[in-house]
Write a protein that holds these residues in place. Sequence first.
Motif, PDB file in Angstrom:
ATOM      1  N   THR A 102      86.363  44.692 -19.224  1.00 22.28           N
ATOM      2  CA  THR A 102      87.462  43.750 -19.394  1.00 22.28           C
ATOM      3  C   THR A 102      88.446  43.862 -18.236  1.00 22.28           C
ATOM      4  OG1 THR A 102      87.278  43.751 -21.801  1.00 22.28           O
ATOM      5  CG2 THR A 102      89.431  43.181 -20.883  1.00 22.28           C
ATOM      6  N   GLY A 103      89.022  42.727 -17.848  1.00 22.70           N
ATOM      7  CA  GLY A 103      90.031  42.715 -16.798  1.00 22.70           C
ATOM      8  C   GLY A 103      91.206  41.830 -17.158  1.00 22.70           C
ATOM      9  N   LEU A 104      92.388  42.178 -16.638  1.00 25.87           N
ATOM     10  CA  LEU A 104      93.583  41.375 -16.844  1.00 25.87           C
ATOM     11  C   LEU A 104      94.385  41.303 -15.551  1.00 25.87           C
ATOM     12  CD1 LEU A 104      93.412  43.473 -19.622  1.00 25.87           C
ATOM     13  CD2 LEU A 104      94.914  41.647 -20.399  1.00 25.87           C
ATOM     14  N   ALA A 105      95.013  40.159 -15.338  1.00 24.98           N
ATOM     15  CA  ALA A 105      95.934  39.975 -14.221  1.00 24.98           C
ATOM     16  C   ALA A 105      97.258  39.486 -14.780  1.00 24.98           C
ATOM     17  CB  ALA A 105      95.371  38.969 -13.221  1.00 24.98           C
ATOM     18  N   VAL A 208      91.587  28.265 -20.128  1.00 21.21           N
ATOM     19  CA  VAL A 208      91.352  27.821 -18.761  1.00 21.21           C
ATOM     20  C   VAL A 208      89.858  27.913 -18.486  1.00 21.21           C
ATOM     21  CG1 VAL A 208      93.618  28.501 -17.891  1.00 21.21           C
ATOM     22  CG2 VAL A 208      91.730  30.145 -17.804  1.00 21.21           C
ATOM     23  N   ASN A 209      89.371  27.078 -17.610  1.00 19.40           N
ATOM     24  CA  ASN A 209      87.976  27.173 -17.197  1.00 19.40           C
ATOM     25  C   ASN A 209      87.811  28.312 -16.199  1.00 19.40           C
ATOM     26  OD1 ASN A 209      87.217  25.018 -18.786  1.00 19.40           O
ATOM     27  ND2 ASN A 209      87.382  23.522 -17.132  1.00 19.40           N
ATOM     28  N   GLY A 210      86.690  29.018 -16.309  1.00 18.16           N
ATOM     29  CA  GLY A 210      86.424  30.112 -15.394  1.00 18.16           C
ATOM     30  C   GLY A 210      85.871  29.636 -14.069  1.00 18.16           C
ATOM     31  N   HIS A 211      86.189  30.368 -13.012  1.00 17.48           N
ATOM     32  CA  HIS A 211      85.650  30.114 -11.672  1.00 17.48           C
ATOM     33  C   HIS A 211      85.886  28.681 -11.188  1.00 17.48           C
ATOM     34  CE1 HIS A 211      84.028  34.080 -11.639  1.00 17.48           C
ATOM     35  NE2 HIS A 211      83.193  33.855 -12.632  1.00 17.48           N
ATOM     36  N   VAL A 212      87.122  28.221 -11.349  1.00 11.84           N
ATOM     37  CA  VAL A 212      87.487  26.898 -10.822  1.00 11.84           C
ATOM     38  C   VAL A 212      88.664  27.029  -9.851  1.00 11.84           C
ATOM     39  CG1 VAL A 212      86.603  25.599 -12.787  1.00 11.84           C
ATOM     40  CG2 VAL A 212      88.980  26.415 -12.817  1.00 11.84           C
ATOM     41  N   GLU A 218      90.415  34.437 -11.568  1.00  6.37           N
ATOM     42  CA  GLU A 218      89.485  35.061 -10.622  1.00  6.37           C
ATOM     43  C   GLU A 218      89.754  36.556 -10.484  1.00  6.37           C
ATOM     44  OE1 GLU A 218      86.920  33.668  -9.431  1.00  6.37           O
ATOM     45  OE2 GLU A 218      87.297  31.533  -9.658  1.00  6.37           O
ATOM     46  N   LEU A 219      91.024  36.932 -10.436  1.00  2.00           N
ATOM     47  CA  LEU A 219      91.365  38.351 -10.313  1.00  2.00           C
ATOM     48  C   LEU A 219      90.972  39.122 -11.568  1.00  2.00           C
ATOM     49  CD1 LEU A 219      94.864  38.060  -8.592  1.00  2.00           C
ATOM     50  CD2 LEU A 219      92.720  38.783  -7.536  1.00  2.00           C
ATOM     51  N   ALA A 220      91.194  38.523 -12.732  1.00  2.91           N
ATOM     52  CA  ALA A 220      90.790  39.183 -13.980  1.00  2.91           C
ATOM     53  C   ALA A 220      89.280  39.350 -14.025  1.00  2.91           C
ATOM     54  CB  ALA A 220      91.283  38.372 -15.181  1.00  2.91           C
ATOM     55  N   ASP A 221      88.567  38.360 -13.524  1.00  2.41           N
ATOM     56  CA  ASP A 221      87.112  38.450 -13.444  1.00  2.41           C
ATOM     57  C   ASP A 221      86.682  39.636 -12.579  1.00  2.41           C
ATOM     58  OD1 ASP A 221      84.228  37.257 -13.336  1.00  2.41           O
ATOM     59  OD2 ASP A 221      84.840  37.401 -11.228  1.00  2.41           O
ATOM     60  N   ALA A 249      87.523  39.488  -2.786  1.00  2.00           N
ATOM     61  CA  ALA A 249      86.265  39.753  -2.088  1.00  2.00           C
ATOM     62  C   ALA A 249      85.374  40.723  -2.856  1.00  2.00           C
ATOM     63  CB  ALA A 249      86.544  40.302  -0.702  1.00  2.00           C
ATOM     64  N   LEU A 250      85.897  41.353  -3.923  1.00  2.00           N
ATOM     65  CA  LEU A 250      85.084  42.222  -4.765  1.00  2.00           C
ATOM     66  C   LEU A 250      84.048  41.397  -5.496  1.00  2.00           C
ATOM     67  CD1 LEU A 250      87.909  44.461  -6.317  1.00  2.00           C
ATOM     68  CD2 LEU A 250      86.360  45.066  -4.436  1.00  2.00           C
ATOM     69  N   ARG A 251      83.050  42.088  -6.036  1.00  2.00           N
ATOM     70  CA  ARG A 251      81.964  41.376  -6.721  1.00  2.00           C
ATOM     71  C   ARG A 251      82.496  40.617  -7.934  1.00  2.00           C
ATOM     72  NH1 ARG A 251      77.735  42.536 -10.454  1.00  2.00           N
ATOM     73  NH2 ARG A 251      78.478  44.662 -10.798  1.00  2.00           N
ATOM     74  N   ARG A 252      82.046  39.386  -8.069  1.00  2.00           N
ATOM     75  CA  ARG A 252      82.493  38.553  -9.181  1.00  2.00           C
ATOM     76  C   ARG A 252      81.473  38.546 -10.314  1.00  2.00           C
ATOM     77  NH1 ARG A 252      82.464  32.270  -7.582  1.00  2.00           N
ATOM     78  NH2 ARG A 252      81.902  31.991  -9.763  1.00  2.00           N
ATOM     79  N   GLY A 253      81.928  38.132 -11.480  1.00  2.00           N
ATOM     80  CA  GLY A 253      81.042  38.070 -12.627  1.00  2.00           C
ATOM     81  C   GLY A 253      80.346  36.722 -12.737  1.00  2.00           C
TER      82      GLY A 253
END
Length: 253
Positions: A102-105, A208-212, A218-221, A249-253
């Motif tokens: 899990t991630g949060l921003a 919200v829609n992801g990866h838009v 994006e940061l939480a991802d 630039a880190l790996r995304r989900g």
Amino acid sequence: MAKKYYVVWKGRKSGIYTDWTQCKAQVDGFQGAKFKSFPTLGEAEAAYGGKASATSSKAATATKIAKPKSAALTQTQITEMPFDIKIFTDGGCEPNPGEAGTGLAVYKNNALSELWYGLYQAVGTNNTAELHGLYQAFIIAKEKLAQGLSVAIYCDSRYSIDCVTKWASGWESKGWKKAGGEIKNLDIIQPAYALYQTLKSHITVYHVNGHVGIEGNELADRMSILAIERKDEALNLYRETTDINEILALRRG
């Protein structure tokens, strides 16, 4: 918490409202909505043009307005929302089911202030990871509200939002049962729902829609994938860099 007054210039019904719930009913999902909060009625009336008073909220609540399907939120719309704190949540799972994190921003006044990652599950699902994120967002929201700050939460999981804000009340009334089978993930849903009940009149939860291209999402991802890579069951504050481009630039989900 200090009382606020909300001016709606463009929405289903323009005017000055005395609480966020009434204001939200006018602007949530309304394309091009324009609104802002003010600490005093005088400032709200001045901003609105002196044409309405806070009693306009009575007219707004007297009529039930059919809510159309909300258009997807954009980065610009989110940035313009008048909240002190904006919390973005995300969950990742590789594969699904599989390892989950899990991630949060957290943003304060539209500037990134905190990144969190963790809650690793060796055997989880995308839904459990997303639910953990929403629950943790409520915990953070409670702390921020105690500081007198206004809070909105942005989650890309409709399942998680609906579980806690819509379906849980019916499940609770039926002894946490539903026709046709078990309710999955109650170990997360029940405490999240209990906390949401204490906060719901003071916070707003948006899908919200992801990866838009929404930065907070994006940061939480990225943090959710970092949680999987580091296999840390605790929730950790990310301290390694404040460079947003580097984090993205880190790996995304």
